[in-house]
Design a protein around this motif. Structure first.
Motif, mmCIF file in Angstrom:
data_model
loop_
_atom_site.group_PDB
_atom_site.id
_atom_site.type_symbol
_atom_site.label_atom_id
_atom_site.label_comp_id
_atom_site.label_asym_id
_atom_site.label_seq_id
_atom_site.Cartn_x
_atom_site.Cartn_y
_atom_site.Cartn_z
ATOM 1 N N ALA A 153 51.564 58.997 2.138
ATOM 2 C CA ALA A 153 50.598 58.292 1.290
ATOM 3 C C ALA A 153 49.168 58.707 1.606
ATOM 4 O O ALA A 153 48.339 58.862 0.705
ATOM 5 N N HIS A 154 48.879 58.875 2.898
ATOM 6 C CA HIS A 154 47.516 59.217 3.311
ATOM 7 C C HIS A 154 47.577 60.179 4.493
ATOM 8 O O HIS A 154 48.470 60.092 5.330
ATOM 9 N N ASN A 155 46.618 61.065 4.537
ATOM 10 C CA ASN A 155 46.432 61.977 5.652
ATOM 11 C C ASN A 155 45.036 61.733 6.219
ATOM 12 O O ASN A 155 44.071 61.621 5.454
ATOM 13 N N ILE A 156 44.920 61.628 7.533
ATOM 14 C CA ILE A 156 43.610 61.425 8.148
ATOM 15 C C ILE A 156 43.288 62.585 9.075
ATOM 16 O O ILE A 156 44.150 63.066 9.818
ATOM 17 N N ASN A 157 42.057 63.062 8.998
ATOM 18 C CA ASN A 157 41.580 64.151 9.842
ATOM 19 C C ASN A 157 40.341 63.667 10.578
ATOM 20 O O ASN A 157 39.371 63.221 9.949
ATOM 21 N N ILE A 158 40.369 63.741 11.890
ATOM 22 C CA ILE A 158 39.286 63.250 12.742
ATOM 23 C C ILE A 158 38.475 64.456 13.187
ATOM 24 O O ILE A 158 38.984 65.331 13.901
ATOM 25 N N ASP A 159 37.237 64.543 12.756
ATOM 26 C CA ASP A 159 36.426 65.750 12.905
ATOM 27 C C ASP A 159 35.274 65.508 13.884
ATOM 28 O O ASP A 159 34.271 64.869 13.529
ATOM 29 N N ALA A 160 35.435 66.003 15.096
ATOM 30 C CA ALA A 160 34.355 65.965 16.072
ATOM 31 C C ALA A 160 33.417 67.141 15.811
ATOM 32 O O ALA A 160 33.873 68.274 15.680
ATOM 33 N N VAL A 161 32.120 66.860 15.738
ATOM 34 C CA VAL A 161 31.140 67.878 15.352
ATOM 35 C C VAL A 161 29.918 67.767 16.253
ATOM 36 O O VAL A 161 29.408 66.668 16.487
ATOM 37 N N TRP A 162 29.440 68.908 16.738
ATOM 38 C CA TRP A 162 28.191 68.927 17.484
ATOM 39 C C TRP A 162 27.498 70.265 17.256
ATOM 40 O O TRP A 162 28.112 71.240 16.857
ATOM 41 N N ARG A 163 26.201 70.278 17.495
ATOM 42 C CA ARG A 163 25.413 71.489 17.269
ATOM 43 C C ARG A 163 25.574 72.465 18.429
ATOM 44 O O ARG A 163 25.846 72.065 19.556
ATOM 45 N N PRO A 164 25.357 73.766 18.161
ATOM 46 C CA PRO A 164 25.499 74.768 19.233
ATOM 47 C C PRO A 164 24.542 74.548 20.402
ATOM 48 O O PRO A 164 24.851 74.938 21.535
ATOM 49 N N ASP A 165 23.389 73.934 20.137
ATOM 50 C CA ASP A 165 22.397 73.758 21.199
ATOM 51 C C ASP A 165 22.623 72.486 22.013
ATOM 52 O O ASP A 165 21.869 72.195 22.942
ATOM 53 N N GLU A 166 23.669 71.727 21.697
ATOM 54 C CA GLU A 166 23.946 70.513 22.441
ATOM 55 C C GLU A 166 24.804 70.824 23.660
ATOM 56 O O GLU A 166 25.504 71.825 23.718
ATOM 57 N N SER A 167 24.776 69.942 24.631
ATOM 58 C CA SER A 167 25.326 70.218 25.951
ATOM 59 C C SER A 167 26.847 70.194 25.973
ATOM 60 O O SER A 167 27.505 69.701 25.055
ATOM 61 N N GLY A 168 27.371 70.717 27.066
ATOM 62 C CA GLY A 168 28.805 70.642 27.288
ATOM 63 C C GLY A 168 29.280 69.205 27.401
ATOM 64 O O GLY A 168 30.412 68.881 27.024
ATOM 65 N N GLU A 169 28.424 68.320 27.910
ATOM 66 C CA GLU A 169 28.771 66.910 27.989
ATOM 67 C C GLU A 169 28.955 66.316 26.597
ATOM 68 O O GLU A 169 29.844 65.495 26.371
ATOM 69 N N GLN A 170 28.115 66.740 25.665
ATOM 70 C CA GLN A 170 28.245 66.267 24.285
ATOM 71 C C GLN A 170 29.566 66.735 23.692
ATOM 72 O O GLN A 170 30.279 65.977 23.037
#
Length: 456
Positions: free
Chosen positions: A368-385
């Motif tokens: 019935a439904h498909n869910i996609n969880i998209d983690a996104v960060w910029r290239p200049d952000e840290s490894g911690e991010q």
């Protein structure tokens, strides 16, 4: 380095275009191939396949380069690059299109909409035709016209021995079945032939946004609204923040919010009636549903997922939207650290569910439904991010475990989703059948830089 019979461009590490040519949509992918063979046509593809096999080199195949796992590029091997092969030929009388393997969905929509025609494509116009099609192909038109693979009529394929085959219902039907959902496991598809349908050029489409605090109530309403929606109405739910697009008032930029994005594949006046109740529910923050060109709608979210940002995905099919599942979604969707991270949920059903299960390799017909969880960060952000965003996606998926069907859309699998999740995407019966086709057309598993099906 030379390839016999190759007329395209060969790019190695010393070339001025090397870094550009090896970059893919997901900026988190940083691989260094020994050779990028930018093909000018099918003959070049066949020559590049034979060269890689003769020299025992890893093969990666690049269409649009949009797969989140970065399967379009490999380390120390040969990238067979189709990005120069983007032609689209439309037969308006026959309502078909022939599309080269490096084309993007924006290329297809651009040419087909001149004739008021379209087929099911992705929801971002810079998605590659090949990757989306071979995995199944979900998009706004699927409830009306089926998945992309349901509209595939034929394909030209370069197989692992360098042979060029035509796959269709009449030619190599086993290969044709496998290509429709089995991914890039069986060869390099140099062209596709699709069925087209009357769509547009104007459609009733766009998003309606509500504040994040309204998520539970909106999703409960949406559950019933979607269940009764006509096949012509495609909807996608996005949970995250309001993107800073030019059409959005500045005071709403980055505000936590839920959006239901609509596209009605029929007459505009019928579409207006179909979305009326949704637009009137509660008090939306913003209503951007309006008559607009189909091509404009198809590229309306392109800027929210640009090339070069870093992406990490987790996905699953859902048993439904019961209150407990909605509670999990509402609780986790806004916990990401980055305002660019989001979750997106596709309403399936309609024509997708009415296609016989064994007619293609796509296995999620009853979902019935498909869910996609998209983690996104910029290239200049840290490894911690990066670590924080990927951890959010994993926690979200884990919390959804009681509500998972036990299947997943193969195109949404990331690089750390291994063999078990590939099997999950197909189920045991379909996987075994794919393995048999794989053993026939690629017994040595030359095409394994993908969500791999092992020869069996």
């Amino acid at each position: 380095m030379e390839i016999d019979g190759f007329r395209g461009q060969l790019i190695t590490a010393g070339h001025t275009e090397y870094d550009t040519a090896r970059a893919v949509w997901n900026g988190a992918v940083d691989r260094r191939p020994r050779l990028i063979a930018r093909c000018s046509g099918t003959a070049d593809v066949a020559a590049a396949v034979r060269f890689a096999r003769d020299h025992d080199l890893e093969i990666a195949v690049r269409g649009g380069g949009h797969n989140v796992a970065g399967t379009a590029v490999c380390d120390e091997g040969v990238v067979i690059d189709l990005s120069s092969m983007r032609a689209v030929w439309v037969d308006p009388a026959g309502r078909t299109a022939r599309v080269q393997g490096g084309a993007l969905w924006g290329d297809v929509d651009h040419e087909s909409q001149v004739h008021g025609l379209a087929t099911t494509g992705g929801i971002v116009s810079h998605t590659g035709v090949a990757g989306l099609t071979l995995g199944g192909g979900i998009g706004f038109l699927m409830r009306t016209y089926g998945l992309t693979v349901d509209n595939l009529l034929a394909a030209e394929v370069v197989t692992a021995d360098g042979s060029v085959l035509r796959a269709s219902a009449d030619d190599h039907p086993d290969l044709f079945w496998a290509l429709r959902g089995g991914g890039g496991n069986f060869g390099v598809v140099t062209s596709f032939r699709f069925a087209l349908h009357p769509v547009g050029p104007a459609v009733m489409a766009g998003p309606v946004f509500w504040a994040a605090d309204d998520t539970t109530d909106v999703l409960r309403f949406y559950r019933d609204f979607a269940a009764e929606a006509p096949d012509e109405l495609g909807t996608v739910v996005r949970l995250g923040t309001v993107p800073p697009l030019p059409v959005v008032p500045e005071d709403l930029h980055w505000r936590p919010a839920l959006a239901v994005v609509c596209c009605y594949a029929g007459a505009v006046q019928d579409g207006e009636r179909a979305v009326r109740a949704l637009r009137r529910f509660r008090t939306p923050l913003l209503d951007l549903v309006a008559p607009k060109p189909y091509v404009a709608h198809q590229c309306s979210t392109d800027d929210t997922v640009p090339h070069g940002w870093h992406y990490y995905w987790k996905s699953t099919d859902l048993t439904g939207l019961c209150d407990d599942a909605i509670a999990v979604i509402a609780d986790h969707a806004y916990r990401a650290g980055s305002p660019r991270s989001y979750a997106v949920m596709f309403h399936m059903g309609g024509t997708v569910a009415r296609v016989p299960h064994d007619s293609t390799a796509y296995a999620g017909r009853d979902v019935a439904h498909n869910i996609n969880i998209d983690a996104v960060w910029r290239p200049d952000e840290s490894g911690e991010q990066a670590a924080a965003e990927t951890a959010w996606a994993r926690r979200f998926l884990h919390a959804l475990r009681p509500h998972r069907v036990g299947s997943v859309y193969v195109n949404f699998l990331d690089s750390d989703d291994g063999t078990d999740r590939v099997r999950e995407a197909y189920g045991d019966r379909t996987y075994r059948r794919l393995a048999e086709v794989k053993a026939k057309y690629d017994p040595d598993n030359a095409f394994h830089h993908n969500k791999n099906v092992h020869p069996g």
